[in-house]
Write a protein that holds these residues in place. Structure first.
Motif, PDB file in Angstrom:
ATOM      1  N   ALA A  25      16.128 -35.962   6.994  1.00 21.37           N
ATOM      2  CA  ALA A  25      17.237 -34.991   7.462  1.00 21.37           C
ATOM      3  C   ALA A  25      17.696 -34.194   6.185  1.00 21.37           C
ATOM      4  O   ALA A  25      17.841 -32.972   6.091  1.00 21.37           O
ATOM      5  N   ALA A  26      17.656 -34.939   4.809  1.00 21.86           N
ATOM      6  CA  ALA A  26      18.175 -34.176   3.649  1.00 21.86           C
ATOM      7  C   ALA A  26      16.952 -33.350   3.033  1.00 21.86           C
ATOM      8  O   ALA A  26      17.132 -32.210   2.503  1.00 21.86           O
ATOM      9  N   LEU A  27      15.691 -33.439   3.314  1.00 25.01           N
ATOM     10  CA  LEU A  27      14.484 -33.015   2.804  1.00 25.01           C
ATOM     11  C   LEU A  27      14.566 -31.557   3.660  1.00 25.01           C
ATOM     12  O   LEU A  27      14.106 -30.575   3.031  1.00 25.01           O
ATOM     13  N   LYS A  28      14.657 -31.620   4.895  1.00 25.80           N
ATOM     14  CA  LYS A  28      14.459 -30.576   5.832  1.00 25.80           C
ATOM     15  C   LYS A  28      15.808 -29.896   6.168  1.00 25.80           C
ATOM     16  O   LYS A  28      15.647 -29.032   7.094  1.00 25.80           O
ATOM     17  N   GLY A  29      17.052 -30.228   5.611  1.00 26.34           N
ATOM     18  CA  GLY A  29      18.107 -29.637   5.802  1.00 26.34           C
ATOM     19  C   GLY A  29      18.580 -29.813   7.442  1.00 26.34           C
ATOM     20  O   GLY A  29      19.130 -28.775   7.895  1.00 26.34           O
ATOM     21  N   THR A  32      21.521 -34.050  11.384  1.00 29.74           N
ATOM     22  CA  THR A  32      20.978 -35.293  12.138  1.00 29.74           C
ATOM     23  C   THR A  32      21.506 -36.458  11.439  1.00 29.74           C
ATOM     24  O   THR A  32      21.741 -36.279  10.294  1.00 29.74           O
ATOM     25  N   SER A  33      21.178 -37.696  12.012  1.00 31.53           N
ATOM     26  CA  SER A  33      21.580 -38.838  11.439  1.00 31.53           C
ATOM     27  C   SER A  33      20.546 -39.916  11.740  1.00 31.53           C
ATOM     28  O   SER A  33      20.009 -39.879  12.747  1.00 31.53           O
ATOM     29  N   ASP A  34      20.699 -40.991  10.737  1.00 26.56           N
ATOM     30  CA  ASP A  34      19.716 -42.247  11.197  1.00 26.56           C
ATOM     31  C   ASP A  34      20.108 -42.807  12.428  1.00 26.56           C
ATOM     32  O   ASP A  34      19.254 -43.150  13.502  1.00 26.56           O
ATOM     33  N   ALA A  35      21.587 -42.943  12.668  1.00 27.76           N
ATOM     34  CA  ALA A  35      21.923 -43.371  13.918  1.00 27.76           C
ATOM     35  C   ALA A  35      21.736 -42.499  15.265  1.00 27.76           C
ATOM     36  O   ALA A  35      21.430 -43.255  16.131  1.00 27.76           O
ATOM     37  N   TRP A  36      21.832 -41.429  15.176  1.00 26.73           N
ATOM     38  CA  TRP A  36      21.291 -40.532  16.107  1.00 26.73           C
ATOM     39  C   TRP A  36      20.012 -40.491  16.583  1.00 26.73           C
ATOM     40  O   TRP A  36      19.670 -40.864  17.790  1.00 26.73           O
ATOM     41  N   ILE A  37      19.083 -40.354  15.579  1.00 27.17           N
ATOM     42  CA  ILE A  37      17.559 -40.610  15.772  1.00 27.17           C
ATOM     43  C   ILE A  37      17.411 -41.957  16.541  1.00 27.17           C
ATOM     44  O   ILE A  37      16.692 -42.208  17.229  1.00 27.17           O
ATOM     45  N   ARG A  38      17.952 -42.923  15.794  1.00 21.85           N
ATOM     46  CA  ARG A  38      17.548 -44.453  16.336  1.00 21.85           C
ATOM     47  C   ARG A  38      17.799 -44.761  17.758  1.00 21.85           C
ATOM     48  O   ARG A  38      17.321 -45.245  18.472  1.00 21.85           O
ATOM     49  N   CYS A 158      11.613 -32.348  15.865  1.00 23.29           N
ATOM     50  CA  CYS A 158      10.895 -32.680  14.551  1.00 23.29           C
ATOM     51  C   CYS A 158      10.996 -33.878  14.113  1.00 23.29           C
ATOM     52  O   CYS A 158      10.268 -34.337  13.233  1.00 23.29           O
ATOM     53  N   VAL A 159      12.015 -34.761  14.502  1.00 22.64           N
ATOM     54  CA  VAL A 159      12.245 -35.867  13.987  1.00 22.64           C
ATOM     55  C   VAL A 159      11.380 -37.034  14.856  1.00 22.64           C
ATOM     56  O   VAL A 159      11.506 -38.386  14.261  1.00 22.64           O
ATOM     57  N   LEU A 160      10.856 -36.635  15.826  1.00 26.50           N
ATOM     58  CA  LEU A 160       9.870 -37.590  16.668  1.00 26.50           C
ATOM     59  C   LEU A 160       8.794 -37.940  16.275  1.00 26.50           C
ATOM     60  O   LEU A 160       7.959 -39.044  16.651  1.00 26.50           O
ATOM     61  N   PHE A 161       8.108 -37.011  15.197  1.00 27.51           N
ATOM     62  CA  PHE A 161       6.460 -37.266  14.974  1.00 27.51           C
ATOM     63  C   PHE A 161       6.135 -37.628  13.540  1.00 27.51           C
ATOM     64  O   PHE A 161       7.035 -37.290  12.852  1.00 27.51           O
ATOM     65  N   GLY A 162       5.182 -38.148  13.451  1.00 24.42           N
ATOM     66  CA  GLY A 162       4.407 -38.448  12.329  1.00 24.42           C
ATOM     67  C   GLY A 162       3.086 -38.358  12.201  1.00 24.42           C
ATOM     68  O   GLY A 162       2.236 -38.206  13.064  1.00 24.42           O
ATOM     69  N   ASP A 163       2.506 -38.521  11.166  1.00 19.81           N
ATOM     70  CA  ASP A 163       1.017 -38.422  10.728  1.00 19.81           C
ATOM     71  C   ASP A 163       0.217 -39.837  10.620  1.00 19.81           C
ATOM     72  O   ASP A 163       0.901 -40.783  10.147  1.00 19.81           O
ATOM     73  N   GLY A 164      -0.910 -40.089  11.054  1.00 13.66           N
ATOM     74  CA  GLY A 164      -1.616 -41.178  10.710  1.00 13.66           C
ATOM     75  C   GLY A 164      -2.986 -41.094  11.696  1.00 13.66           C
ATOM     76  O   GLY A 164      -3.271 -40.301  12.295  1.00 13.66           O
ATOM     77  N   ALA A 165      -3.575 -42.189  11.744  1.00 14.95           N
ATOM     78  CA  ALA A 165      -4.965 -42.335  11.833  1.00 14.95           C
ATOM     79  C   ALA A 165      -4.972 -43.960  12.673  1.00 14.95           C
ATOM     80  O   ALA A 165      -4.732 -44.553  11.678  1.00 14.95           O
ATOM     81  N   GLY A 166      -5.748 -44.085  13.629  1.00 12.93           N
ATOM     82  CA  GLY A 166      -6.308 -45.473  13.908  1.00 12.93           C
ATOM     83  C   GLY A 166      -7.655 -45.265  14.605  1.00 12.93           C
ATOM     84  O   GLY A 166      -8.166 -44.425  15.128  1.00 12.93           O
ATOM     85  N   ALA A 167      -8.387 -46.322  14.675  1.00 14.90           N
ATOM     86  CA  ALA A 167      -9.704 -46.446  15.015  1.00 14.90           C
ATOM     87  C   ALA A 167     -10.318 -47.709  15.677  1.00 14.90           C
ATOM     88  O   ALA A 167      -9.636 -48.895  14.904  1.00 14.90           O
ATOM     89  N   VAL A 168     -11.033 -47.746  16.512  1.00 14.05           N
ATOM     90  CA  VAL A 168     -11.745 -49.100  16.975  1.00 14.05           C
ATOM     91  C   VAL A 168     -13.241 -48.888  16.959  1.00 14.05           C
ATOM     92  O   VAL A 168     -13.998 -47.698  17.197  1.00 14.05           O
ATOM     93  N   LEU A 169     -14.044 -49.899  16.671  1.00 15.59           N
ATOM     94  CA  LEU A 169     -15.339 -49.779  16.775  1.00 15.59           C
ATOM     95  C   LEU A 169     -15.765 -50.577  18.086  1.00 15.59           C
ATOM     96  O   LEU A 169     -15.489 -51.804  18.160  1.00 15.59           O
ATOM     97  N   LEU A 170     -16.493 -49.959  18.980  1.00 10.72           N
ATOM     98  CA  LEU A 170     -17.006 -50.575  20.375  1.00 10.72           C
ATOM     99  C   LEU A 170     -18.392 -50.970  20.100  1.00 10.72           C
ATOM    100  O   LEU A 170     -19.232 -50.228  19.511  1.00 10.72           O
TER     101      LEU A 170
END
Length: 326
Positions: A25-29, A32-38, A158-170
Motif C-alpha cells: 500500500a505504501a509503495l503503490k500509494g 487500503t490496509s492489511d486488515a481490509w485485504i486479509r 492489484c492486491v490479489l496477485f503475486g509472482d512465482g513458479a512451480g514445477a513437477v516432474l512426471l
C-alpha cells in the motif's frame, strides 16, 4: 497394466522481493490496509519479480528444484509443458526458453494458456502424452509475473496477485489400472467462454497490438468458483469410484482463502489437510498449485500413498480438477 504419470519431484521458486500488505500500500500509494485485504482474501504477503526476471527465469528455477528432488538429470526430460498468462514473448514459447536454460537439446516444449487453471490443463496433457507413450518424463511448469499486468489504481485487483513458479516432474510407471495406483488417476477439464469477460487481460497481439492490464469482476468470479469447483471435484472422484472419505489432501488454486475454506468443508476435510499458501504468496495464477505441492511435499506433509485433489478455476472461464496418488 497401464501407464501412469507419477509425480517424481516438485519444485518452486519465489522472487526475492517480498511485500506485506502495508508495504504494498505504501509503495503503490493505495488506499487500503492489511486488515481490509486479509479479511476479504486471506492474503498477507506476495513476491514480485525483479526488473530483469522473466517467467522463463522463474520457471527454470522451479524446474531445477523439481529435478533435484526427483534425483533426475535434465537430459532425461522428453517434454516441457508451461502454463502461463505472462509469457516472455509471443513466440518462441516460454517453454522453449526454459528448455534452453536447462540445457536440454532433445524432446519438445510448448506453452498452454488457461489462466489460473493452466497447470491443471497442462497436467492433463502431460498425463495423456505419457499414457500413449509419446513421452516418459515430462516437466509441467506454472510460471507467472502478474506484477507486469496489474492496474495499480484498482485496489480490488492489484492486491490479489503475486509472482512465482512451480514445477513437477512426471515419470511413466506401470500401474494396475485401479484407483490404488500411484500417479495421476484422471483429469477433468471444462470451459465456458460466455463468461470470458469477467476475468481477462485487455487486448493482445492479435487485437490491440499488445496485452493490456488485468480486469476482474470479483463477485462474479467468486460466485462461479464455489459451484463449479465443487461440481468438478465430485465429477473427478465419481470417475474413479472414490468418495470424500478417500481424500487425504486438497491442494487448491490459491486465489482466495474463503474459496479454499469452502472447498475444504465440501470435502469434509479439517483445515490441516488443506494446503494453503495464499496467505504468503497471494494468487500466482498457474503457478499456485505447483508451488503449494512443492511446499507440502518438501516439508513431508504429503506422503507416499496419499490421495490428493487438485482443483482450479480461472479466466475463460476455465476450470478443472485432477486426482493424484503420491
Amino acid at each position: 497394466m497401464v501407464l501412469r504419470a507419477t509425480i517424481a519431484g516438485c519444485g518452486g521458486y519465489l522472487p526475492a522481493q517480498r511485500l506485506s500488505n502495508d508495504e504494498l500500500a505504501a509503495l503503490k500509494g493505495l488506499e487500503t490496509s492489511d486488515a481490509w485485504i486479509r479479511e476479504r482474501t486471506g492474503i498477507g504477503y506476495r513476491h514480485f519479480a525483479a526488473a530483469e526476471e522473466t517467467a522463463s527465469d522463474l520457471g527454470a528455477a522451479a524446474a531445477r528444484e523439481a529435478l533435484a528432488r526427483a534425483g533426475a538429470d535434465a537430459a532425461e526430460v522428453d517434454a516441457i509443458l508451461v502454463a502461463t498468462s505472462t509469457p516472455d514473448s509471443g513466440f518462441p514459447a516460454t517453454a522453449v526458453r526454459i528448455q534452453a536454460k536447462l540445457g536440454i537439446t532433445r524432446g519438445f516444449a510448448f506453452d498452454m494458456s488457461a489462466a489460473c487453471t493452466g497447470f491443471i490443463y497442462a497436467l492433463a496433457v502431460a498425463d495423456s502424452l505419457i499414457r500413449v507413450g509419446q513421452a516418459r518424463s515430462v516437466l509441467v511448469i506454472g510460471t507467472e509475473v502478474y506484477s507486469r499486468i496489474l492496474d495499480w489504481t484498482d485496489r480490488s485487483t492489484c492486491v490479489l496477485f503475486g509472482d512465482g513458479a512451480g514445477a513437477v516432474l512426471l515419470r511413466a510407471e506401470e500401474g494396475g489400472g485401479t484407483n490404488a495406483d500411484r500417479g495421476i488417476l484422471s483429469c477433468h477439464l471444462h470451459s465456458d467462454g460466455r463468461f470470458g469477460d469477467i476475468l481477462h487481460i485487455e487486448g493482445g497481439a492479435g487485437s490491440t497490438g499488445g496485452p493490456g492490464l488485468l480486469r476482474m469482476a470479483g463477485r462474479e468470479v467468486f460466485r462461479h468458483a464455489v459451484t463449479k469447483l465443487a461440481a468438478v471435484v465430485d465429477e473427478a472422484l465419481d470417475a474413479n469410484g472414490l468418495g470424500h472419505e478417500d481424500v487425504r489432501w486438497l491442494v487448491p488454486h490459491q486465489a482466495n482463502l474463503r474459496i479454499i475454506e469452502a472447498m475444504g468443508r465440501k470435502l469434509h476435510l479439517p483445515p490441516e489437510r488443506v494446503v494453503v499458501t495464499v496467505d504468503r504468496h497471494a494468487n500466482t495464477s498457474a503457478a499456485s498449485i505447483p508451488l503449494a505441492l512443492a511446499e507440502a511435499c518438501g516439508d513431508g506433509r504429503i506422503r507416499p500413498g496419499d490421495l490428493a485433489v487438485l482443483e482450479a478455476i480461472g479466466g475463460g472461464l476455465t476450470w478443472g480438477a485432477s486426482i493424484v496418488r503420491f
